[in-house]
Design a protein around this motif. Structure first.
Motif, PDB file in Angstrom:
ATOM      1  N   ASP A 110       7.692   0.125 -14.731  1.00  0.00           N
ATOM      2  CA  ASP A 110       6.783   1.269 -14.703  1.00  0.00           C
ATOM      3  C   ASP A 110       5.533   0.955 -13.903  1.00  0.00           C
ATOM      4  OD1 ASP A 110       8.580   2.641 -16.302  1.00  0.00           O
ATOM      5  OD2 ASP A 110       7.470   2.267 -18.167  1.00  0.00           O
ATOM      6  N   GLU A 111       5.022  -0.260 -14.076  1.00  0.00           N
ATOM      7  CA  GLU A 111       3.817  -0.672 -13.350  1.00  0.00           C
ATOM      8  C   GLU A 111       4.085  -0.683 -11.846  1.00  0.00           C
ATOM      9  OE1 GLU A 111       1.304  -4.719 -13.104  1.00  0.00           O
ATOM     10  OE2 GLU A 111       1.660  -3.965 -15.136  1.00  0.00           O
ATOM     11  N   LEU A 112       5.257  -1.150 -11.449  1.00  0.00           N
ATOM     12  CA  LEU A 112       5.631  -1.168 -10.042  1.00  0.00           C
ATOM     13  C   LEU A 112       5.732   0.253  -9.506  1.00  0.00           C
ATOM     14  CD1 LEU A 112       6.414  -2.849  -7.604  1.00  0.00           C
ATOM     15  CD2 LEU A 112       8.769  -2.845  -8.421  1.00  0.00           C
ATOM     16  N   ALA A 113       6.304   1.145 -10.278  1.00  0.00           N
ATOM     17  CA  ALA A 113       6.403   2.545  -9.867  1.00  0.00           C
ATOM     18  C   ALA A 113       5.012   3.163  -9.707  1.00  0.00           C
ATOM     19  CB  ALA A 113       7.233   3.345 -10.874  1.00  0.00           C
ATOM     20  N   GLN A 114       4.108   2.819 -10.618  1.00  0.00           N
ATOM     21  CA  GLN A 114       2.729   3.319 -10.514  1.00  0.00           C
ATOM     22  C   GLN A 114       2.053   2.778  -9.264  1.00  0.00           C
ATOM     23  OE1 GLN A 114       1.090   2.011 -14.258  1.00  0.00           O
ATOM     24  NE2 GLN A 114       1.046   4.107 -15.068  1.00  0.00           N
ATOM     25  N   MET A 115       2.279   1.503  -8.973  1.00  0.00           N
ATOM     26  CA  MET A 115       1.688   0.909  -7.772  1.00  0.00           C
ATOM     27  C   MET A 115       2.215   1.600  -6.514  1.00  0.00           C
ATOM     28  SD  MET A 115       1.679  -3.118  -8.882  1.00  0.00           S
ATOM     29  CE  MET A 115       1.347  -3.719  -7.241  1.00  0.00           C
ATOM     30  N   ARG A 116       3.504   1.919  -6.521  1.00  0.00           N
ATOM     31  CA  ARG A 116       4.083   2.611  -5.363  1.00  0.00           C
ATOM     32  C   ARG A 116       3.472   4.002  -5.208  1.00  0.00           C
ATOM     33  NH1 ARG A 116      10.056   0.425  -6.305  1.00  0.00           N
ATOM     34  NH2 ARG A 116       9.925  -1.382  -4.940  1.00  0.00           N
ATOM     35  N   GLN A 117       3.257   4.689  -6.343  1.00  0.00           N
ATOM     36  CA  GLN A 117       2.626   6.009  -6.287  1.00  0.00           C
ATOM     37  C   GLN A 117       1.202   5.897  -5.764  1.00  0.00           C
ATOM     38  OE1 GLN A 117       3.005   7.400 -10.310  1.00  0.00           O
ATOM     39  NE2 GLN A 117       4.988   8.390  -9.954  1.00  0.00           N
ATOM     40  N   GLN A 118       0.477   4.881  -6.207  1.00  0.00           N
ATOM     41  CA  GLN A 118      -0.890   4.684  -5.725  1.00  0.00           C
ATOM     42  C   GLN A 118      -0.900   4.379  -4.230  1.00  0.00           C
ATOM     43  OE1 GLN A 118      -2.310   1.573  -8.283  1.00  0.00           O
ATOM     44  NE2 GLN A 118      -2.963   2.987  -9.894  1.00  0.00           N
ATOM     45  N   MET A 119       0.043   3.554  -3.772  1.00  0.00           N
ATOM     46  CA  MET A 119       0.143   3.254  -2.338  1.00  0.00           C
ATOM     47  C   MET A 119       0.443   4.521  -1.546  1.00  0.00           C
ATOM     48  SD  MET A 119      -0.432   0.161  -1.314  1.00  0.00           S
ATOM     49  CE  MET A 119       0.387   0.201   0.263  1.00  0.00           C
ATOM     50  N   ALA A 120       1.333   5.361  -2.065  1.00  0.00           N
ATOM     51  CA  ALA A 120       1.669   6.608  -1.373  1.00  0.00           C
ATOM     52  C   ALA A 120       0.441   7.518  -1.310  1.00  0.00           C
ATOM     53  CB  ALA A 120       2.834   7.310  -2.077  1.00  0.00           C
ATOM     54  N   ALA A 121      -0.333   7.574  -2.400  1.00  0.00           N
ATOM     55  CA  ALA A 121      -1.544   8.396  -2.412  1.00  0.00           C
ATOM     56  C   ALA A 121      -2.573   7.865  -1.429  1.00  0.00           C
ATOM     57  CB  ALA A 121      -2.133   8.448  -3.828  1.00  0.00           C
ATOM     58  N   MET A 122      -2.728   6.544  -1.376  1.00  0.00           N
ATOM     59  CA  MET A 122      -3.670   5.955  -0.411  1.00  0.00           C
ATOM     60  C   MET A 122      -3.216   6.223   1.013  1.00  0.00           C
ATOM     61  SD  MET A 122      -5.063   2.352  -2.009  1.00  0.00           S
ATOM     62  CE  MET A 122      -3.513   1.521  -1.940  1.00  0.00           C
ATOM     63  N   GLN A 123      -1.895   6.133   1.250  1.00  0.00           N
ATOM     64  CA  GLN A 123      -1.378   6.396   2.594  1.00  0.00           C
ATOM     65  C   GLN A 123      -1.630   7.843   2.991  1.00  0.00           C
ATOM     66  OE1 GLN A 123      -0.125   4.147   4.795  1.00  0.00           O
ATOM     67  NE2 GLN A 123      -0.366   5.872   6.179  1.00  0.00           N
ATOM     68  N   LYS A 124      -1.466   8.766   2.029  1.00  0.00           N
ATOM     69  CA  LYS A 124      -1.722  10.180   2.314  1.00  0.00           C
ATOM     70  C   LYS A 124      -3.185  10.387   2.700  1.00  0.00           C
ATOM     71  CE  LYS A 124      -1.281  14.836   0.389  1.00  0.00           C
ATOM     72  NZ  LYS A 124      -2.227  15.331   1.305  1.00  0.00           N
ATOM     73  N   LYS A 125      -4.094   9.713   1.970  1.00  0.00           N
ATOM     74  CA  LYS A 125      -5.523   9.822   2.288  1.00  0.00           C
ATOM     75  C   LYS A 125      -5.800   9.257   3.678  1.00  0.00           C
ATOM     76  CE  LYS A 125      -7.320   9.713  -2.421  1.00  0.00           C
ATOM     77  NZ  LYS A 125      -8.098   8.966  -3.407  1.00  0.00           N
ATOM     78  N   LEU A 126      -5.177   8.128   4.020  1.00  0.00           N
ATOM     79  CA  LEU A 126      -5.351   7.558   5.360  1.00  0.00           C
ATOM     80  C   LEU A 126      -4.829   8.499   6.429  1.00  0.00           C
ATOM     81  CD1 LEU A 126      -4.398   3.809   4.823  1.00  0.00           C
ATOM     82  CD2 LEU A 126      -6.621   4.696   5.513  1.00  0.00           C
ATOM     83  N   ASP A 127      -3.659   9.097   6.158  1.00  0.00           N
ATOM     84  CA  ASP A 127      -3.102  10.063   7.124  1.00  0.00           C
ATOM     85  C   ASP A 127      -4.031  11.250   7.298  1.00  0.00           C
ATOM     86  OD1 ASP A 127      -0.890   8.455   7.472  1.00  0.00           O
ATOM     87  OD2 ASP A 127       0.386   9.588   6.089  1.00  0.00           O
ATOM     88  N   ASP A 128      -4.589  11.738   6.181  1.00  0.00           N
ATOM     89  CA  ASP A 128      -5.513  12.878   6.262  1.00  0.00           C
ATOM     90  C   ASP A 128      -6.764  12.515   7.034  1.00  0.00           C
ATOM     91  OD1 ASP A 128      -3.711  14.375   4.807  1.00  0.00           O
ATOM     92  OD2 ASP A 128      -4.778  14.147   2.909  1.00  0.00           O
ATOM     93  N   LEU A 129      -7.260  11.296   6.864  1.00  0.00           N
ATOM     94  CA  LEU A 129      -8.459  10.851   7.571  1.00  0.00           C
ATOM     95  C   LEU A 129      -8.210  10.702   9.070  1.00  0.00           C
ATOM     96  CD1 LEU A 129      -9.898   8.167   5.140  1.00  0.00           C
ATOM     97  CD2 LEU A 129     -10.940  10.353   5.736  1.00  0.00           C
ATOM     98  N   SER A 130      -6.993  10.331   9.444  1.00  0.00           N
ATOM     99  CA  SER A 130      -6.699  10.103  10.857  1.00  0.00           C
ATOM    100  C   SER A 130      -6.459  11.404  11.626  1.00  0.00           C
ATOM    101  CB  SER A 130      -5.513   9.169  11.019  1.00  0.00           C
ATOM    102  OG  SER A 130      -4.328   9.789  10.547  1.00  0.00           O
ATOM    103  N   LYS A 131      -6.399  12.532  10.902  1.00  0.00           N
ATOM    104  CA  LYS A 131      -6.167  13.828  11.576  1.00  0.00           C
ATOM    105  C   LYS A 131      -7.433  14.391  12.126  1.00  0.00           C
ATOM    106  CE  LYS A 131      -2.120  14.958   8.900  1.00  0.00           C
ATOM    107  NZ  LYS A 131      -1.523  15.779   7.906  1.00  0.00           N
TER     108      LYS A 131
END
Length: 180
Positions: A159-180
Motif C-alpha cells: 500500500d505504501e508503494l502504491a501511495q508513493m507511486r500516486q504521489q510521484m504521478a501527482a508531482m509529475q502532473k504538477k511538473l507537466d502543468d508548470l512546463s506548459k
C-alpha cells in the motif's frame, strides 16, 4: 575517465594555513572556483593539507558545494538535506555512501536519455523511471544487507508503494502543468 598528470597520478593541490590553495601541476595559486571548474572538466585532483599532509579532498569538495548552494545555484532541496543530516549516526549511514554513489553512476549512464526526454517535454516521464530504478536499487541493497527482506513484504508495504507511486504521478502532473 578523469584527466590526470602525465604520470597518471591525480594533480596535487596543497592547502596552506592561510586558506590558499596551490596547484603543484601549474605552480600557481587557485581558488575554489578553479577547483569547481576542474571537477566539471573531469580533472582528477587530490587536496592535501600543506602542513600535515592529510588528504582533505572530501572537505574541500564539500566546501565547493556549500559555496555553490550559497550563491543561489541551489540544487539540493531542503528536504533532501534534512534527510541526509538525519542519516548521520543512523544505522543507514554506512549504506548511504554506496547508495548515493550507485545512484549517481546510474544517473550519469542515463543522463543523455534524460536530456532527450526533457527536450521532448517530459513526454516519457523520465523522473518516474529514475525513481523506480532507485527504488529497485534500494530493494536490491536491502536484500543483500537483510536477506529475506523482499520476501517478507507485508500488505502495508505494498500500500505504501502504491501511495508513493500516486504521489510521484501527482508531482509529475504538477511538473507537466508548470512546463506548459
Amino acid at each position: 575517465m578523469a584527466k590526470r598528470t602525465a604520470e597518471g597520478e591525480p594533480i596535487i593541490i596543497k592547502k596552506y594555513a592561510n586558506r590558499r590553495l596551490y596547484n603543484t601541476d601549474t605552480s600557481s595559486y587557485i581558488t575554489l572556483d578553479d577547483l569547481a571548474v576542474m571537477v566539471r572538466e573531469n580533472v582528477d585532483f587530490q587536496v592535501l593539507d600543506a602542513k600535515s599532509g592529510d588528504d582533505i579532498t572530501h572537505t574541500i569538495l564539500t566546501q565547493i558545494i556549500v559555496e555553490e548552494e550559497s550563491h543561489g545555484n541551489q540544487m539540493l532541496p531542503v528536504s533532501f538535506l534534512r534527510d541526509l543530516i538525519s542519516m548521520y549516526g543512523n544505522s543507514m549511514q554506512s549504506m548511504m555512501p554506496s547508495y548515493l554513489e550507485a545512484s549517481m553512476v546510474n544517473f550519469r549512464k542515463n543522463r543523455d536519455q534524460l536530456q532527450a526526454a526533457f527536450a521532448k517535454g517530459l513526454e516519457a516521464n523520465p523522473l518516474a523511471k529514475i525513481a523506480e530504478a532507485n527504488l529497485k536499487m534500494m530493494q536490491n541493497a536491502a536484500e543483500v544487507l537483510i536477506p529475506g527482506a523482499r520476501k517478507s513484504a507485508k500488505p502495508d508495504q505494498t500500500d505504501e508503494l502504491a501511495q508513493m507511486r500516486q504521489q510521484m504521478a501527482a508531482m509529475q502532473k504538477k511538473l507537466d502543468d508548470l512546463s506548459k
